[in-house]
Design an enzyme around this catalytic site. Structure first.
Site, mmCIF file in Angstrom:
data_model
loop_
_atom_site.group_PDB
_atom_site.id
_atom_site.type_symbol
_atom_site.label_atom_id
_atom_site.label_comp_id
_atom_site.label_asym_id
_atom_site.label_seq_id
_atom_site.Cartn_x
_atom_site.Cartn_y
_atom_site.Cartn_z
ATOM 1 N N ASP A 79 -15.199 14.204 38.317
ATOM 2 C CA ASP A 79 -16.593 14.354 39.280
ATOM 3 C C ASP A 79 -16.627 15.310 38.290
ATOM 4 O O ASP A 79 -16.421 16.571 37.347
ATOM 5 C CB ASP A 79 -16.190 14.678 40.318
ATOM 6 C CG ASP A 79 -17.723 15.199 41.054
ATOM 7 O OD1 ASP A 79 -18.451 14.642 41.250
ATOM 8 O OD2 ASP A 79 -17.090 16.329 42.005
ATOM 9 N N ASP A 137 -20.218 17.882 39.536
ATOM 10 C CA ASP A 137 -20.463 19.300 40.922
ATOM 11 C C ASP A 137 -19.594 19.854 41.893
ATOM 12 O O ASP A 137 -18.719 18.108 41.790
ATOM 13 C CB ASP A 137 -21.881 18.551 41.245
ATOM 14 C CG ASP A 137 -23.250 18.604 40.585
ATOM 15 O OD1 ASP A 137 -22.903 18.129 39.793
ATOM 16 O OD2 ASP A 137 -23.792 18.774 40.927
HETATM 17 P P1 IMP Z 1 -21.666 15.029 41.238
HETATM 18 O O1 IMP Z 1 -20.698 15.721 42.338
HETATM 19 O O2 IMP Z 1 -21.424 15.266 39.171
HETATM 20 O O3 IMP Z 1 -21.093 13.153 41.829
HETATM 21 O O4 IMP Z 1 -23.455 14.967 41.431
HETATM 22 C C1 IMP Z 1 -23.768 15.025 42.216
HETATM 23 C C2 IMP Z 1 -25.649 15.586 42.112
HETATM 24 O O5 IMP Z 1 -26.505 14.927 40.920
HETATM 25 C C3 IMP Z 1 -26.374 14.641 44.002
HETATM 26 O O6 IMP Z 1 -26.073 15.373 44.831
HETATM 27 C C4 IMP Z 1 -27.604 15.113 43.143
HETATM 28 O O7 IMP Z 1 -27.775 16.717 43.170
HETATM 29 C C5 IMP Z 1 -27.603 14.690 41.189
HETATM 30 N N1 IMP Z 1 -27.841 13.568 41.069
HETATM 31 C C6 IMP Z 1 -28.833 13.481 40.105
HETATM 32 N N2 IMP Z 1 -29.607 12.185 39.398
HETATM 33 C C7 IMP Z 1 -29.048 11.899 40.612
HETATM 34 C C8 IMP Z 1 -28.751 10.220 40.563
HETATM 35 O O8 IMP Z 1 -29.882 9.868 40.576
HETATM 36 N N3 IMP Z 1 -27.721 10.115 42.127
HETATM 37 C C9 IMP Z 1 -27.062 10.830 42.719
HETATM 38 N N4 IMP Z 1 -27.073 12.075 42.568
HETATM 39 C C10 IMP Z 1 -27.804 12.537 41.051
HETATM 40 MG MG MG Z 2 -18.935 16.474 43.315
#
Ligand code: IMP
Ligand code: MG
Length: 413
Positions: free
Chosen positions: A151, A153
């Site tokens: 993942d 973030d």
């Molecule tokens: P992850 O933790 O890498 O899955 O990223 C999640 C974060 O990506 C979300 O909290 C959003 O801030 C950002 N985000 C940007 N574009 C999108 C999208 O199209 N769908 C979902 N999240 C997005």
């Molecule tokens: Mg995450």
């Protein structure tokens, strides 16, 4: 009243991991019987108590490990009824490898001194980390780790941040590639163009690009899957942004080809109207963002949305879509992104499966997904459990520790 009930139910039940809570409950008994603070502080007495507690915890862990083996065999034999573990923990899913929980407990106890504590019982985090270690041992002892998906973030970098050149995870990911393993970044962040991902992942992509030790084919071992399962990019040594978009017809899984454009639009329309209603109802300091494969609500002017508002929004939109007909035809993922709520078409189980297929059909038992969102409601890494083994981390530094632990498990010194 119904809505209130549903939200209460969801908050109480789905904000807890039932397997972890159950193990916590099992360990609470020896904690109470052996570890409770004594009035007299005698060093010898303390050591005996710690040794007793250690032994009891280890025995319980072995019993849980055996219940999981029984659960796996029950599934493999297609036996009637439910396994004993399924009866005890109804929400438990499928395990792709054994979990070596007793050895993992001993490893973590050596680091965290769980059995020496007299005031603080084994916690959620203790058990989460023991299960991670147990999973790593299960992977390396039963076969090979061929694919690691991450993942973005909170797992690779702080929420909303970027993967910069000084991030200690970079040499660890380079090590995986050098060992011939494959790497997928499976993120919800959904963009159709490569420069956006280069902006988020620049430190890692530049390191792969500049490496003189990785072979060209090892460099091809990293891909980015964005929007949960919607946009695929492969590494390209000659591109300024290090990535090129891979057209959908080159990687869509058979089941995904049946996802109709009309349904996608209908589901996102429904999600958008539910998000708008929530934003109005809760007076969120937020705007709506509609994309090709997602719709989200995000704060404006540097505001923060409270946790309760985020959770309420996720649960409302998830319930709305689940009760619709289109929601039964199409997989979707509604999740709390920390300071925003997004609904994506597809989910990370599909994202991980695409990575497995892209690299020639890697088995779930040889795949590890590392993420921070494993609660059953409002979390997007949870679905990866359907496609691979998983590790649940709580910060980017835990990801670094986990990758080092994997290296030690593969090559014990
Ligand atoms: P992850 O933790 O890498 O899955 O990223 C999640 C974060 O990506 C979300 O909290 C959003 O801030 C950002 N985000 C940007 N574009 C999108 C999208 O199209 N769908 C979902 N999240 C997005
Ligand atoms: Mg995450």
């Amino acid at each position: 009243m119904t809505t209130r009930y549903r939200v209460e139910y969801a908050l109480k039940t789905h904000r807890r991991d039932q397997l972890i809570e159950w193990i916590k409950g099992l360990l609470a008994v020896p904690f109470v019987l052996h570890s409770q603070p004594t009035v007299t502080y005698q060093a010898t007495g303390l050591q005996t108590a710690a040794a007793d507690t250690y032994q009891r915890y280890a025995e319980i862990m072995r019993d849980v490990e055996n219940l999981i083996i029984d659960h796996i065999q029950h599934h493999e034999r297609n036996a009637p009824g439910k396994s004993k573990l399924k009866l005890l923990v109804p929400s438990v899913g499928t395990f792709f490898t054994k979990l070596h929980i007793e050895d993992a407990f001993k490893y973590q106890d050596n680091r965290r001194f769980i059995s020496r504590r007299r005031f603080v019982a084994p916690s959620f985090n203790d058990i989460r980390l023991i299960l991670n270690s147990a999973q790593l041992l299960g992977l390396v002892r039963s076969s090979e780790v061929e694919l690691v998906t991450f993942d973005g973030d909170v797992t690779l970098y702080d929420d909303g941040a970027c993967l910069t050149a000084d991030n200690p995870v970079i040499p660890r990911i380079m090590r995986l590639l050098q060992q011939g393993r494959k790497v997928g970044i499976v993120t919800a962040a959904g963009y159709e163009d490569a420069p956006k991902y280069y902006g988020r992942l620049q430190g890692l992509l530049d390191a792969v690009h500049d490496s003189t030790t990785l072979t060209p084919s090892q460099k091809q071992g990293i891909i980015v899957m964005g929007g949960e399962s919607n946009f695929l990019f492969r590494f390209d040594q000659d591109s300024d942004v290090r990535l090129v978009y891979v057209p959908r017809d080159q990687w869509l899984l058979e089941d995904m080809q049946a996802w109709a454009e009309d349904d996608i639009k209908e589901l996102l329309d429904l999600a958008e109207s539910a998000l708008r209603a929530c934003a109005a109802n809760l007076d969120l300091p937020a705007a709506i963002l509609r994309k090709d494969r997602a719709v989200g609500v995000y704060p404006v002017n540097g505001a923060r949305i409270s946790r309760e508002q985020l959770e309420e929004t996720v649960l409302v939109v998830q319930n709305t879509i689940e009760r619709s007909i289109v929601g039964s035809r199409l997989p979707f993922c509604a999740f709390n992104g920390g300071n925003d709520v997004f609904v994506d078409i597809g989910d990370k189980s599909w994202g991980v499966r695409v990575c497995q297929q892209y690299f020639g059909g890697i088995d779930p038992s040889k795949t590890l997904h590392i993420g921070d969102q494993f609660l059953s409601a409002g979390a997007n890494d949870f679905k990866a459990r359907l496609a691979s083994t998983t590790a649940w981390i709580a910060s980017p530094s835990e990801t670094v520790d986990l990758l080092d632990e994997l290296e030690t498990a593969v090559n014990p010194s």
